[in-house]
Design an enzyme around this catalytic site. Structure first.
Site, PDB file in Angstrom:
ATOM      1  N   GLN A  29      -1.180   3.081  -5.487  1.00 25.99           N
ATOM      2  CA  GLN A  29      -2.583   3.446  -5.229  1.00 25.99           C
ATOM      3  C   GLN A  29      -3.511   3.163  -6.407  1.00 25.99           C
ATOM      4  O   GLN A  29      -4.628   2.681  -6.229  1.00 25.99           O
ATOM      5  CB  GLN A  29      -2.679   4.920  -4.845  1.00 25.99           C
ATOM      6  CG  GLN A  29      -2.752   5.117  -3.349  1.00 25.99           C
ATOM      7  CD  GLN A  29      -2.727   6.572  -2.948  1.00 25.99           C
ATOM      8  OE1 GLN A  29      -2.884   7.461  -3.772  1.00 25.99           O
ATOM      9  NE2 GLN A  29      -2.516   6.810  -1.671  1.00 25.99           N
ATOM     10  N   ARG A  50       0.844  -1.213   0.000  1.00 29.46           N
ATOM     11  CA  ARG A  50       0.000   0.000   0.000  1.00 29.46           C
ATOM     12  C   ARG A  50       0.875   1.258   0.000  1.00 29.46           C
ATOM     13  O   ARG A  50       0.916   2.010   0.962  1.00 29.46           O
ATOM     14  CB  ARG A  50      -0.950  -0.035   1.183  1.00 29.46           C
ATOM     15  CG  ARG A  50      -2.217  -0.796   0.820  1.00 29.46           C
ATOM     16  CD  ARG A  50      -3.243  -0.728   1.910  1.00 29.46           C
ATOM     17  NE  ARG A  50      -4.572  -0.924   1.343  1.00 29.46           N
ATOM     18  CZ  ARG A  50      -5.662  -1.137   2.071  1.00 29.46           C
ATOM     19  NH1 ARG A  50      -5.604  -1.157   3.364  1.00 29.46           N
ATOM     20  NH2 ARG A  50      -6.831  -1.306   1.485  1.00 29.46           N
ATOM     21  N   ASP A 108      -4.516  -0.543  -6.512  1.00 34.91           N
ATOM     22  CA  ASP A 108      -4.921  -1.156  -5.248  1.00 34.91           C
ATOM     23  C   ASP A 108      -6.366  -1.683  -5.322  1.00 34.91           C
ATOM     24  O   ASP A 108      -7.320  -0.976  -5.027  1.00 34.91           O
ATOM     25  CB  ASP A 108      -4.756  -0.106  -4.143  1.00 34.91           C
ATOM     26  CG  ASP A 108      -4.981  -0.666  -2.750  1.00 34.91           C
ATOM     27  OD1 ASP A 108      -5.532  -1.777  -2.640  1.00 34.91           O
ATOM     28  OD2 ASP A 108      -4.628   0.010  -1.779  1.00 34.91           O
TER      29      ASP A 108
HETATM   30  P1  NAD Z   1      -8.183  -1.194   5.807  1.00 31.62           P
HETATM   31  O1  NAD Z   1      -6.971  -2.004   6.180  1.00 31.62           O
HETATM   32  O2  NAD Z   1      -8.028  -0.018   4.902  1.00 31.62           O
HETATM   33  O3  NAD Z   1      -8.929  -0.671   7.129  1.00 31.62           O
HETATM   34  C1  NAD Z   1      -9.091  -1.426   8.265  1.00 31.62           C
HETATM   35  C2  NAD Z   1      -9.075  -0.452   9.426  1.00 31.62           C
HETATM   36  O4  NAD Z   1      -9.325  -1.169  10.624  1.00 31.62           O
HETATM   37  C3  NAD Z   1      -7.731   0.244   9.593  1.00 31.62           C
HETATM   38  O5  NAD Z   1      -7.904   1.642   9.587  1.00 31.62           O
HETATM   39  C4  NAD Z   1      -7.245  -0.268  10.937  1.00 31.62           C
HETATM   40  O6  NAD Z   1      -6.452   0.663  11.634  1.00 31.62           O
HETATM   41  C5  NAD Z   1      -8.538  -0.575  11.627  1.00 31.62           C
HETATM   42  N1  NAD Z   1      -8.393  -1.498  12.760  1.00 31.62           N
HETATM   43  C6  NAD Z   1      -7.595  -2.590  12.883  1.00 31.62           C
HETATM   44  N2  NAD Z   1      -7.753  -3.158  14.091  1.00 31.62           N
HETATM   45  C7  NAD Z   1      -8.673  -2.408  14.744  1.00 31.62           C
HETATM   46  C8  NAD Z   1      -9.275  -2.491  16.028  1.00 31.62           C
HETATM   47  N3  NAD Z   1      -8.940  -3.450  16.891  1.00 31.62           N
HETATM   48  N4  NAD Z   1     -10.194  -1.560  16.345  1.00 31.62           N
HETATM   49  C9  NAD Z   1     -10.539  -0.583  15.486  1.00 31.62           C
HETATM   50  N5  NAD Z   1     -10.005  -0.449  14.256  1.00 31.62           N
HETATM   51  C10 NAD Z   1      -9.082  -1.348  13.905  1.00 31.62           C
HETATM   52  O7  NAD Z   1      -9.221  -2.208   5.244  1.00 31.62           O
HETATM   53  P2  NAD Z   1     -10.411  -1.903   4.213  1.00 31.62           P
HETATM   54  O8  NAD Z   1      -9.840  -2.007   2.846  1.00 31.62           O
HETATM   55  O9  NAD Z   1     -11.121  -0.679   4.628  1.00 31.62           O
HETATM   56  O10 NAD Z   1     -11.330  -3.155   4.469  1.00 31.62           O
HETATM   57  C11 NAD Z   1     -12.034  -3.254   5.688  1.00 31.62           C
HETATM   58  C12 NAD Z   1     -12.683  -4.620   5.833  1.00 31.62           C
HETATM   59  O11 NAD Z   1     -13.695  -4.761   4.843  1.00 31.62           O
HETATM   60  C13 NAD Z   1     -11.732  -5.793   5.640  1.00 31.62           C
HETATM   61  O12 NAD Z   1     -12.025  -6.822   6.569  1.00 31.62           O
HETATM   62  C14 NAD Z   1     -12.021  -6.260   4.240  1.00 31.62           C
HETATM   63  O13 NAD Z   1     -11.716  -7.616   4.028  1.00 31.62           O
HETATM   64  C15 NAD Z   1     -13.501  -6.006   4.216  1.00 31.62           C
HETATM   65  N6  NAD Z   1     -14.145  -5.960   2.903  1.00 31.62           N
HETATM   66  C16 NAD Z   1     -15.380  -6.507   2.867  1.00 31.62           C
HETATM   67  C17 NAD Z   1     -16.094  -6.516   1.713  1.00 31.62           C
HETATM   68  C18 NAD Z   1     -17.484  -7.112   1.742  1.00 31.62           C
HETATM   69  O14 NAD Z   1     -18.090  -7.251   0.692  1.00 31.62           O
HETATM   70  N7  NAD Z   1     -17.992  -7.436   2.895  1.00 31.62           N
HETATM   71  C19 NAD Z   1     -15.537  -5.990   0.545  1.00 31.62           C
HETATM   72  C20 NAD Z   1     -14.273  -5.408   0.590  1.00 31.62           C
HETATM   73  C21 NAD Z   1     -13.578  -5.396   1.815  1.00 31.62           C
END
Ligand code: NAD
Length: 367
Positions: free
Chosen positions: A124, A119, A127
């Site tokens: 970007q 990242r 990504d």
């Molecule tokens: P990301 O890595 O950009 O963001 C995750 C955030 O969670 C980060 O800002 C991190 O600091 C925070 N975090 C980590 N541990 C934490 C905690 N204990 N308490 C609070 N915050 C915490 O990830 P993203 O790209 O935004 O994706 C987020 C989630 O969505 C992932 O699990 C990803 O797999 C999921 N996702 C789901 C779908 C779906 O269709 N459901 C689609 C795409 C992504």
């Protein structure tokens, strides 16, 4: 050189390349061959691909005639043999599909898993996790609004006043930030928690309140990802979050630590204290979920609270999801294709150019 586009499995509506991307690849001096009906569910017909300059063929011919193969999901085990010596690009989650990726390695298939791209600023535009998570964050809020038995915005009407919905968002990465923006646009009052204090300003600029818990581990050197936290910090965080959970109507959880099981942020006890009719959308369901009650790709109703574990939200918006995915892939292909012709190629077409000194090429190569 020919680039092949495969049709995705039945449950997927996206496609790895749309007709509008063909022109970008043509500039790299390559031909594009698309499996028949590959774009059907993303509203891209075979005719549109042909108009844009691609060819249409059967799956087997696309595989046989292409040097590089584009897909989103892993190929099936029965196809591995026919992919020998090919280069294949997709979202393969190698940290969860270790055995399958090992199999591809043994079979001499060059695999780029674009979800592994570092990242960095330079990456970007390639990504795919970000472009797809953006959609998930947006759709999570719409899904919640649909299930919620009340309004999101505040109203003062002759039939009485309606208070605004209270939304809590846990994790303010790509999905979380988009969820904040969408919930705010719908008029909700939004509170946000993330272990990275660096996101506080972004959260506040979107009009949400940032919940602060002191003592988080430093994530500034983790390449844009979160790091694991101490058990004392996690307890302190749980207590602070519990207070907000009880007041919230909607909770959207997005917390993830790259390559690891998602952290549990909401326990059964916390959910039991939520109001009847409240909604939790757990975006981390695919990696275990951020609540103790989440079931991947299921909706659980617990004491009047809906806990939604939909793991494929980008698929519910196949056109824009494919548009962004395809653009990410075209940007990555520019790193691995040299548009100058092979000296021995009379047609004068671009060639594969794998530079493993490049951190983006090296970082995504998993076999
Ligand atoms: P990301 O890595 O950009 O963001 C995750 C955030 O969670 C980060 O800002 C991190 O600091 C925070 N975090 C980590 N541990 C934490 C905690 N204990 N308490 C609070 N915050 C915490 O990830 P993203 O790209 O935004 O994706 C987020 C989630 O969505 C992932 O699990 C990803 O797999 C999921 N996702 C789901 C779908 C779906 O269709 N459901 C689609 C795409 C992504």
């Amino acid at each position: 050189m020919t680039i092949g586009v495969l049709k995705e499995p039945l449950t997927e509506t996206r496609v790895s390349l749309l007709p509008e991307h063909i022109g970008i690849l043509k500039k790299l001096n390559v031909d594009v061959l698309v499996e028949s009906n590959a774009g059907e569910k993303a509203f891209a017909s075979d005719e549109k691909y042909v108009e844009a300059g691609a060819g249409i063929d059967s799956r087997q011919n696309v595989i046989n005639k292409s040097e590089i193969i584009l897909t989103i999901h892993l190929p099936s085990a029965s196809e591995v043999e026919s992919l020998k010596t090919k280069v294949i690009l997709g979202i393969f989650q190698p940290l969860y599909n270790v055995d399958f990726v090992k199999k591809l390695n043994v079979s001499n298939i060059t695999v780029f898993s674009i979800d592994m791209i570092p990242r960095t600023t330079r990456a970007q535009s390639m990504d795919v996790l970000s472009s797809q998570a953006n959609i998930a964050g947006y759709k999570a809020v719409l899904l919640a609004a649909n299930l919620f038995p009340r309004y999101f915005p505040m109203f003062m009407t002759a039939a009485g006043s309606i208070p605004p919905a209270k939304v809590l968002i846990l994790g303010a990465g790509v999905a979380g930030l988009q969820a904040i923006a969408t919930a705010r646009r719908l008029g909700a009052v939004v509170e946000v928690f993330d272990t990275r204090p660096a996101v506080k300003e972004e959260v506040m600029s979107l009009g949400a309140k940032f919940i602060e818990v002191e003592g988080a581990a430093d994530a500034s050197k983790a390449g844009g990802y979160a790091v694991e936290q101490t058990s004392e910090f996690l307890q302190k965080q749980k207590d602070r979050i519990a207070a907000s959970v009880q007041k919230s109507d909607i909770i959207i959880t997005t917390a993830q630590i790259f390559g690891k099981k998602a952290p549990i942020l909401l326990t059964e006890e916390m959910i039991a204290k939520m109001k009847n009719g409240s909604v939790i959308i757990d975006l981390a369901a695919a990696t275990g979920g951020n609540t103790e009650l989440t079931k991947n790709n299921e909706t659980v109703i617990y004491k009047g609270v809906s806990i939604v574990g939909n793991s494929n939200l980008p698929s519910t918006m196949p056109y824009d999801a494919s548009k962004m995915y395809g653009k990410n892939i075209c940007n990555f292909l520019q790193l691995i294709i040299d548009k100058e012709a092979r000296p021995d190629d009379p047609v004068g077409r671009g060639k594969l150019n794998l530079n493993f000194e490049d951190e983006l090429v090296k970082g995504t190569l998993v076999s």
